[in-house]
Design a protein around this motif. Structure first.
Motif, PDB file in Angstrom:
ATOM      1  N   SER A 181      -7.055  12.871   7.907  1.00 35.24           N
ATOM      2  CA  SER A 181      -6.163  11.921   8.579  1.00 35.24           C
ATOM      3  C   SER A 181      -5.355  12.624   9.662  1.00 35.24           C
ATOM      4  O   SER A 181      -5.177  12.096  10.761  1.00 35.24           O
ATOM      5  CB  SER A 181      -5.191  11.298   7.575  1.00 35.24           C
ATOM      6  N   ILE A 182      -4.860  13.823   9.338  1.00 34.13           N
ATOM      7  CA  ILE A 182      -4.071  14.570  10.316  1.00 34.13           C
ATOM      8  C   ILE A 182      -4.935  14.903  11.521  1.00 34.13           C
ATOM      9  O   ILE A 182      -4.527  14.719  12.673  1.00 34.13           O
ATOM     10  CB  ILE A 182      -3.508  15.860   9.684  1.00 34.13           C
ATOM     11  N   SER A 183      -6.137  15.340  11.233  1.00 32.84           N
ATOM     12  CA  SER A 183      -7.068  15.691  12.299  1.00 32.84           C
ATOM     13  C   SER A 183      -7.291  14.492  13.217  1.00 32.84           C
ATOM     14  O   SER A 183      -7.333  14.623  14.443  1.00 32.84           O
ATOM     15  CB  SER A 183      -8.372  16.156  11.660  1.00 32.84           C
ATOM     16  N   SER A 184      -7.403  13.326  12.602  1.00 33.26           N
ATOM     17  CA  SER A 184      -7.623  12.118  13.389  1.00 33.26           C
ATOM     18  C   SER A 184      -6.386  11.760  14.211  1.00 33.26           C
ATOM     19  O   SER A 184      -6.484  11.405  15.385  1.00 33.26           O
ATOM     20  CB  SER A 184      -8.011  10.995  12.441  1.00 33.26           C
ATOM     21  N   LEU A 185      -5.206  11.906  13.585  1.00 36.87           N
ATOM     22  CA  LEU A 185      -3.962  11.559  14.278  1.00 36.87           C
ATOM     23  C   LEU A 185      -3.692  12.496  15.454  1.00 36.87           C
ATOM     24  O   LEU A 185      -3.076  12.108  16.443  1.00 36.87           O
ATOM     25  CB  LEU A 185      -2.785  11.630  13.301  1.00 36.87           C
ATOM     26  N   MET A 186      -4.134  13.749  15.344  1.00 35.63           N
ATOM     27  CA  MET A 186      -3.880  14.728  16.388  1.00 35.63           C
ATOM     28  C   MET A 186      -4.412  14.272  17.744  1.00 35.63           C
ATOM     29  O   MET A 186      -3.888  14.655  18.783  1.00 35.63           O
ATOM     30  CB  MET A 186      -4.506  16.073  16.023  1.00 35.63           C
ATOM     31  N   GLN A 187      -5.485  13.469  17.727  1.00 32.45           N
ATOM     32  CA  GLN A 187      -6.074  12.984  18.969  1.00 32.45           C
ATOM     33  C   GLN A 187      -5.214  11.888  19.596  1.00 32.45           C
ATOM     34  O   GLN A 187      -5.222  11.717  20.810  1.00 32.45           O
ATOM     35  CB  GLN A 187      -7.478  12.410  18.709  1.00 32.45           C
ATOM     36  N   ARG A 235      -0.514   5.782   6.842  1.00 38.23           N
ATOM     37  CA  ARG A 235      -1.927   5.523   7.160  1.00 38.23           C
ATOM     38  C   ARG A 235      -2.213   4.028   7.238  1.00 38.23           C
ATOM     39  O   ARG A 235      -3.021   3.580   8.036  1.00 38.23           O
ATOM     40  CB  ARG A 235      -2.827   6.149   6.100  1.00 38.23           C
ATOM     41  N   PHE A 236      -1.545   3.255   6.390  1.00 42.91           N
ATOM     42  CA  PHE A 236      -1.850   1.823   6.319  1.00 42.91           C
ATOM     43  C   PHE A 236      -0.853   0.964   7.094  1.00 42.91           C
ATOM     44  O   PHE A 236      -0.846  -0.246   6.949  1.00 42.91           O
ATOM     45  CB  PHE A 236      -1.925   1.369   4.854  1.00 42.91           C
ATOM     46  N   THR A 237      -0.012   1.644   7.886  1.00 43.55           N
ATOM     47  CA  THR A 237       0.992   1.019   8.753  1.00 43.55           C
ATOM     48  C   THR A 237       1.309  -0.446   8.465  1.00 43.55           C
ATOM     49  O   THR A 237       0.835  -1.356   9.138  1.00 43.55           O
ATOM     50  CB  THR A 237       0.559   1.124  10.223  1.00 43.55           C
ATOM     51  N   GLY A 238       2.116  -0.654   7.421  1.00 41.23           N
ATOM     52  CA  GLY A 238       2.662  -1.981   7.174  1.00 41.23           C
ATOM     53  C   GLY A 238       1.707  -2.977   6.544  1.00 41.23           C
ATOM     54  O   GLY A 238       2.070  -4.116   6.275  1.00 41.23           O
ATOM     55  N   ARG A 239       0.473  -2.571   6.281  1.00 41.44           N
ATOM     56  CA  ARG A 239      -0.477  -3.507   5.672  1.00 41.44           C
ATOM     57  C   ARG A 239      -0.254  -3.643   4.174  1.00 41.44           C
ATOM     58  O   ARG A 239      -0.729  -4.578   3.554  1.00 41.44           O
ATOM     59  CB  ARG A 239      -1.911  -3.028   5.913  1.00 41.44           C
ATOM     60  N   VAL A 240       0.439  -2.683   3.596  1.00 43.19           N
ATOM     61  CA  VAL A 240       0.596  -2.685   2.142  1.00 43.19           C
ATOM     62  C   VAL A 240       2.073  -2.621   1.766  1.00 43.19           C
ATOM     63  O   VAL A 240       2.809  -1.762   2.244  1.00 43.19           O
ATOM     64  CB  VAL A 240      -0.142  -1.475   1.515  1.00 43.19           C
ATOM     65  N   ARG A 241       2.512  -3.577   0.954  1.00 39.54           N
ATOM     66  CA  ARG A 241       3.872  -3.554   0.440  1.00 39.54           C
ATOM     67  C   ARG A 241       3.885  -2.710  -0.830  1.00 39.54           C
ATOM     68  O   ARG A 241       3.009  -2.851  -1.681  1.00 39.54           O
ATOM     69  CB  ARG A 241       4.312  -4.985   0.136  1.00 39.54           C
ATOM     70  N   GLN A 242       4.876  -1.827  -0.920  1.00 39.76           N
ATOM     71  CA  GLN A 242       4.937  -0.941  -2.082  1.00 39.76           C
ATOM     72  C   GLN A 242       6.150  -1.282  -2.935  1.00 39.76           C
ATOM     73  O   GLN A 242       7.247  -1.415  -2.411  1.00 39.76           O
ATOM     74  CB  GLN A 242       5.037   0.519  -1.630  1.00 39.76           C
ATOM     75  N   GLU A 243       5.942  -1.443  -4.228  1.00 41.20           N
ATOM     76  CA  GLU A 243       7.060  -1.712  -5.137  1.00 41.20           C
ATOM     77  C   GLU A 243       7.028  -0.689  -6.268  1.00 41.20           C
ATOM     78  O   GLU A 243       6.005  -0.512  -6.915  1.00 41.20           O
ATOM     79  CB  GLU A 243       6.941  -3.120  -5.734  1.00 41.20           C
ATOM     80  N   VAL A 244       8.158  -0.039  -6.468  1.00 37.29           N
ATOM     81  CA  VAL A 244       8.227   0.944  -7.547  1.00 37.29           C
ATOM     82  C   VAL A 244       9.414   0.605  -8.438  1.00 37.29           C
ATOM     83  O   VAL A 244      10.522   0.395  -7.932  1.00 37.29           O
ATOM     84  CB  VAL A 244       8.413   2.379  -7.000  1.00 37.29           C
ATOM     85  N   SER A 245       9.189   0.504  -9.729  1.00 37.56           N
ATOM     86  CA  SER A 245      10.310   0.259 -10.622  1.00 37.56           C
ATOM     87  C   SER A 245      10.189   1.134 -11.863  1.00 37.56           C
ATOM     88  O   SER A 245       9.156   1.175 -12.521  1.00 37.56           O
ATOM     89  CB  SER A 245      10.373  -1.237 -10.954  1.00 37.56           C
ATOM     90  N   VAL A 246      11.253   1.890 -12.126  1.00 41.12           N
ATOM     91  CA  VAL A 246      11.260   2.822 -13.256  1.00 41.12           C
ATOM     92  C   VAL A 246      12.540   2.591 -14.050  1.00 41.12           C
ATOM     93  O   VAL A 246      13.618   2.528 -13.459  1.00 41.12           O
ATOM     94  CB  VAL A 246      11.238   4.288 -12.765  1.00 41.12           C
ATOM     95  N   LEU A 272      -6.963  -1.609  -1.841  1.00 45.64           N
ATOM     96  CA  LEU A 272      -6.101  -1.921  -0.701  1.00 45.64           C
ATOM     97  C   LEU A 272      -6.773  -1.674   0.654  1.00 45.64           C
ATOM     98  O   LEU A 272      -6.526  -2.395   1.609  1.00 45.64           O
ATOM     99  CB  LEU A 272      -4.809  -1.110  -0.813  1.00 45.64           C
ATOM    100  N   SER A 273      -7.653  -0.675   0.706  1.00 45.92           N
ATOM    101  CA  SER A 273      -8.289  -0.371   1.994  1.00 45.92           C
ATOM    102  C   SER A 273      -9.243  -1.487   2.429  1.00 45.92           C
ATOM    103  O   SER A 273      -9.626  -1.567   3.589  1.00 45.92           O
ATOM    104  CB  SER A 273      -9.044   0.950   1.904  1.00 45.92           C
ATOM    105  N   LYS A 274      -9.606  -2.375   1.482  1.00 45.91           N
ATOM    106  CA  LYS A 274     -10.528  -3.463   1.823  1.00 45.91           C
ATOM    107  C   LYS A 274      -9.788  -4.666   2.392  1.00 45.91           C
ATOM    108  O   LYS A 274     -10.413  -5.626   2.818  1.00 45.91           O
ATOM    109  CB  LYS A 274     -11.308  -3.910   0.569  1.00 45.91           C
ATOM    110  N   LEU A 275      -8.449  -4.632   2.342  1.00 43.91           N
ATOM    111  CA  LEU A 275      -7.662  -5.778   2.804  1.00 43.91           C
ATOM    112  C   LEU A 275      -7.155  -5.543   4.214  1.00 43.91           C
ATOM    113  O   LEU A 275      -6.829  -4.421   4.585  1.00 43.91           O
ATOM    114  CB  LEU A 275      -6.461  -5.990   1.875  1.00 43.91           C
ATOM    115  N   GLU A 276      -7.083  -6.607   4.980  1.00 44.91           N
ATOM    116  CA  GLU A 276      -6.595  -6.447   6.348  1.00 44.91           C
ATOM    117  C   GLU A 276      -5.090  -6.575   6.440  1.00 44.91           C
ATOM    118  O   GLU A 276      -4.463  -6.004   7.319  1.00 44.91           O
ATOM    119  CB  GLU A 276      -7.291  -7.451   7.268  1.00 44.91           C
ATOM    120  N   LYS A 277      -4.518  -7.393   5.538  1.00 38.72           N
ATOM    121  CA  LYS A 277      -3.063  -7.515   5.530  1.00 38.72           C
ATOM    122  C   LYS A 277      -2.576  -7.993   4.155  1.00 38.72           C
ATOM    123  O   LYS A 277      -3.375  -8.351   3.304  1.00 38.72           O
ATOM    124  CB  LYS A 277      -2.588  -8.483   6.626  1.00 38.72           C
TER     125      LYS A 277
END
Lengths: 368, 251
Positions: A181-187, A235-246, A272-277
C-alpha cells in the motif's frame, strides 16, 4: 530426600520395638532373669542406632552405587560389605554393653561377640538388605518422577515453539500488504505514504517490544487494533464505518497477543473490500460470566458457499487464530463464524477470563 | 526567525528533517552536525534556539551532548527536540526537560506539533529576560506536562492540551483536541498532580480543563452538564456542583 534424623530415628524405633518384644518374652518365659527395662531399651536402641548410623554414612558415601549395582556387584561387593557392617556394628555394641548376655556366667569380649553374632547376624543382614532395596526403590521412583517432569517440560516447550511460529506467520502477511500500500501511495500521495510508514513503524515497534510474550492485557491488544484500524481507514477512505466498544473493567484481562488482527484483516479482505460504500465493522468486547467474548461483525457479501473448500476457506489467518486459541486454552475456548442477515458476518472468540497478576508497568512520567 | 541546528550522523535523516523544516514557518536551519564534537562546536558558534538531536551518534550520545551544552556558560541554551529510532530513552529525555521526543520515522504533522510547542516556549522565554532560557523553572509543584506511550508513539503532553479526562476502571482516558489516550492510572493520582486552578473534578469519573469550559447547563431531567467550547458535554454530579459554582463566581 531422606533426612538423617528420620533415617536413624526409624532404626532406633525399630530397636525400641525389639526391646519391647524381648521384655515381654523375658517376663512370660524366663521370669527368673531380672533385668531393668531401661537397660533393655538402651541396649536395643543403641544397637539399631549404630546400625542406622553406619547405613546412613555408607549411603552418603556410596549412595550412587546403590542405583547402579548389578547382580554381580551385589554378590561380590555388597554381600561382603553387609557381613562386614554387621560384624563391625556388633563389635562396637558388645564393647558398649559389657553386662550382656544376661543370666550367663562371665565371658571374655571375644566370647561375648561370638555369642551375640550367633543370635543377631541374620537380623542385621536382613535389615541391611532391606535398607539397600528400599533406597534402590526410592532411587527408581525419583528417576521416574524426573522423566515425567522432563516430558511435561518438553511438551510445554514444544507448544511454546508452535505458538511462536504461528505468531511469526501473522506479521509478515500483514507487513507485506502494508508495504505494498505504501509503495502504491508513494506514486500518488507522498504525505499519505509518509503517514502510513509512520503508522507501520509504530505497529512494528509495539510488536517487537512485546517480544515473545504470548498473553498481553486487552488494553495493549486494543491499542494495536486501533492503530491497525486507523491504517485500514486510510486505505478505505471513508467507505467503512468503524465501531469499537470495550467494557472498561476488561482492559486488564489477558488475551493472546495479535489474536484479533487476523480476524479484522479477514473482515476487510473477504467482506468490506467487496463493498463500494456504507461498510461497517463493529468490534465488541464484553464479559459473559467467566468468559471474555470478543465479537467482530462486518458487512459484506456473507459467507460464500462457492468459496467453501474446506479448511482453506478463510485463509491461513483464521486457522492460525483457531490453533492458537486451542493451544492456549484447550477446550475452554470457542471460535465461531456465522452469517447474519444482509450479508453480515460475525466472528466470536470466547476465552476464559483471566487477569494478569501484576499490571504491566507502562512508561508514564509527570514533570515540568 | 528561530535559529535551528540539526544533529544526526545519517545524511538521509538530516536531509529529511531539513526538507520537512522548510515547511515550518519561522524556522531557519543555520547548520548541521554529523558528529558530537561537530555539533557542540556548531552550537557554540551559532547559538541556536532550537536543536534537533539524534541520540545515537559516534563519539558521544545525544544525552552527553545535552549535558555538555547545559554545563557550559552558553546563553541562550537551545531547546532540544530528540529524534531517534529508539523509544527507551524517552523518560530520560523528559527528565532533562527536552521539548519533545520524535520517533523515526515521523511525519510532517508530528514534527509540526513539536515545532509549534518549541515556538511558543521560545517566545515565552524571550519575553522573560531574567530567565536563562531553560524551561521548567516555575515554582509550582503541579505537573505541567505528562510523558507516556500511546499507539507506538512517545507523547510529551502539556497538560494545557488536555480537554478532559475520564475514568475507565483502572485506566484514565485523556482527551485532547484530536486524540484520546488510554493510560493505566487512577483519577485520584492524576487529580493530585494537576493544578486545581486549571483542572476541576466535576464527577467521580471526570476531570475537566477549565480553559475549555464554555458553560454549565441544567438539563431537562434536572441534572447538570458541563459544556466545552467545542460543544462536548460532560455530566456533572451534584456533589461537585458547588465546586464549579465557586470557580464560575471567581472568574
Amino acid at each position: 530426600m531422606l533426612h538423617p534424623v528420620v533415617f536413624v530415628g526409624a532404626f532406633t524405633l525399630l530397636g525400641l520395638l525389639f526391646a519391647l518384644q524381648e521384655w515381654v518374652s523375658l517376663h512370660s518365659w524366663n521370669s527368673h532373669i531380672t533385668i531393668t527395662f531401661r537397660l533393655l531399651i538402651a541396649a536395643w536402641c543403641v544397637h539399631y542406632f549404630l546400625l542406622g548410623t553406619i547405613c546412613w554414612v555408607l549411603w552418603r558415601l556410596f549412595g550412587h552405587h546403590v542405583q547402579k549395582a548389578t547382580l554381580f556387584h551385589m554378590a561380590t561387593r555388597i554381600l561382603p560389605l553387609s557381613l562386614a557392617v554387621s560384624v563391625f556394628e556388633e563389635m562396637i555394641w558388645v564393647a558398649i554393653f559389657p553386662g550382656r548376655p544376661i543370666g550367663l556366667p562371665h565371658m571374655s569380649y571375644w566370647q561375648r561377640l561370638a555369642f551375640h553374632l550367633d543370635s543377631d547376624i541374620v537380623d542385621s543382614l536382613v535389615i541391611f538388605w532391606a535398607v539397600f532395596f528400599l533406597l534402590r526403590g526410592i532411587g527408581y521412583y525419583q528417576l521416574y518422577r524426573e522423566t515425567v517432569l522432563a516430558a511435561v517440560q518438553l511438551e510445554t516447550q514444544f507448544a511454546n515453539a508452535q505458538l511462536r511460529a504461528l505468531r511469526m506467520q501473522l506479521n509478515p502477511h500483514f507487513l507485506f500488504n502494508t508495504m505494498n500500500s505504501i509503495s502504491s501511495l508513494m506514486q500518488t500521495d507522498i504525505a499519505a505514504a509518509d503517514k502510513m510508514l509512520e503508522q507501520l513503524s509504530s505497529l512494528l515497534r509495539i510488536t517487537l517490544e512485546r517480544g515473545d510474550v504470548q498473553l498481553i492485557p486487552l488494553s495493549d491488544e486494543m491499542e494495536f487494533i486501533e492503530m491497525y484500524l486507523a491504517m485500514q481507514d486510510r486505505r478505505f477512505t471513508g467507505r467503512v464505518r468503524q465501531e469499537v466498544s470495550v467494557e472498561p473493567d476488561l482492559y486488564d484481562a489477558l488475551v493472546p497477543a495479535m489474536i484479533l488482527q487476523p480476524v479484522i484483516e479477514n473482515a476487510y479482505t473477504h467482506g468490506l473490500s467487496k463493498l463500494e460504500k456504507d461498510g461497517l465493522i463493529a468490534i465488541d468486547v464484553r464479559r459473559n460470566n467467566e468468559t471474555l467474548a470478543i465479537s467482530v461483525i462486518n458487512s459484506g457479501l456473507g459467507l460464500h458457499p462457492q468459496n467453501s473448500n474446506g479448511a482453506g476457506r478463510h485463509g491461513v489467518g483464521l486457522t492460525n487464530v483457531k490453533d492458537r486459541l486451542h493451544l492456549h486454552y484447550g477446550n475452554s475456548q470457542a471460535f465461531t463464524i456465522e452469517e447474519l442477515a444482509n450479508g453480515k458476518v460475525r466472528v466470536v472468540l470466547s476465552l476464559p477470563l483471566q487477569f494478569s497478576e501484576r499490571p504491566t508497568r507502562q512508561l508514564t512520567g509527570y514533570g515540568v | 526567525m528561530i535559529h535551528t541546528v540539526i544533529a544526526d550522523d545519517e545524511v538521509l535523516a538530516r536531509q529529511k528533517l531539513r526538507q520537512l523544516l522548510r515547511n515550518e514557518p519561522e524556522i531557519d536551519v543555520v547548520g548541521e552536525g554529523a558528529t558530537a564534537s561537530e555539533t557542540i562546536d556548531l552550537v557554540r558558534a551559532t547559538k541556536p534556539q532550537l536543536l534537533f538531536l539524534d541520540i545515537q551518534m559516534p563519539g558521544m550520545d545525544g544525552f552527553d551532548i545535552a549535558t555538555e551544552l547545559c554545563s557550559s556558560n552558553l546563553t541562550p541554551k537551545p531547546h532540544i527536540i530528540f529524534t531517534t529510532a529508539h523509544d527507551q530513552y524517552a523518560l530520560r529525555a523528559f527528565e532533562i526537560h527536552a521539548m519533545d521526543y520524535l520517533l523515526k520515522p515521523f511525519t510532517q504533522e508530528r514534527l509540526s506539533s513539536a515545532v509549534d510547542r518549541a515556538r511558543k516556549e521560545i517566545l515565552l522565554s524571550s519575553q522573560q529576560p531574567a530567565g536563562n532560557g531553560a524551561p521548567g523553572q516555575s515554582g509550582s509543584h503541579y505537573t505541567t506536562r505528562i510523558v507516556f506511550k500511546s499507539r507506538g508513539r512517545i507523547v510529551f503532553l502539556p497538560v494545557s492540551d488536555i480537554r478532559w479526562i475520564s475514568a475507565e476502571e483502572n485506566y484514565v482516558r485523556i482527551c485532547t483536541q484530536n486524540e484520546t489516550h488510554l493510560l493505566r492510572e487512577t483519577m485520584a493520582r492524576l487529580e493530585e498532580k494537576l493544578d486545581p486552578d486549571m483542572f476541576l473534578r466535576v464527577h467521580r469519573s471526570s476531570i475537566v480543563n477549565l480553559q475549555h469550559v464554555k458553560e454549565v447547563r441544567t438539563e431537562a431531567d434536572g441534572e447538570y452538564a458541563v459544556v466545552l467550547v467545542n460543544g462536548e458535554k460532560l455530566t456533572m454530579s451534584r456533589g461537585y456542583r458547588s465546586r464549579i459554582n465557586g470557580w464560575l463566581t471567581h472568574s
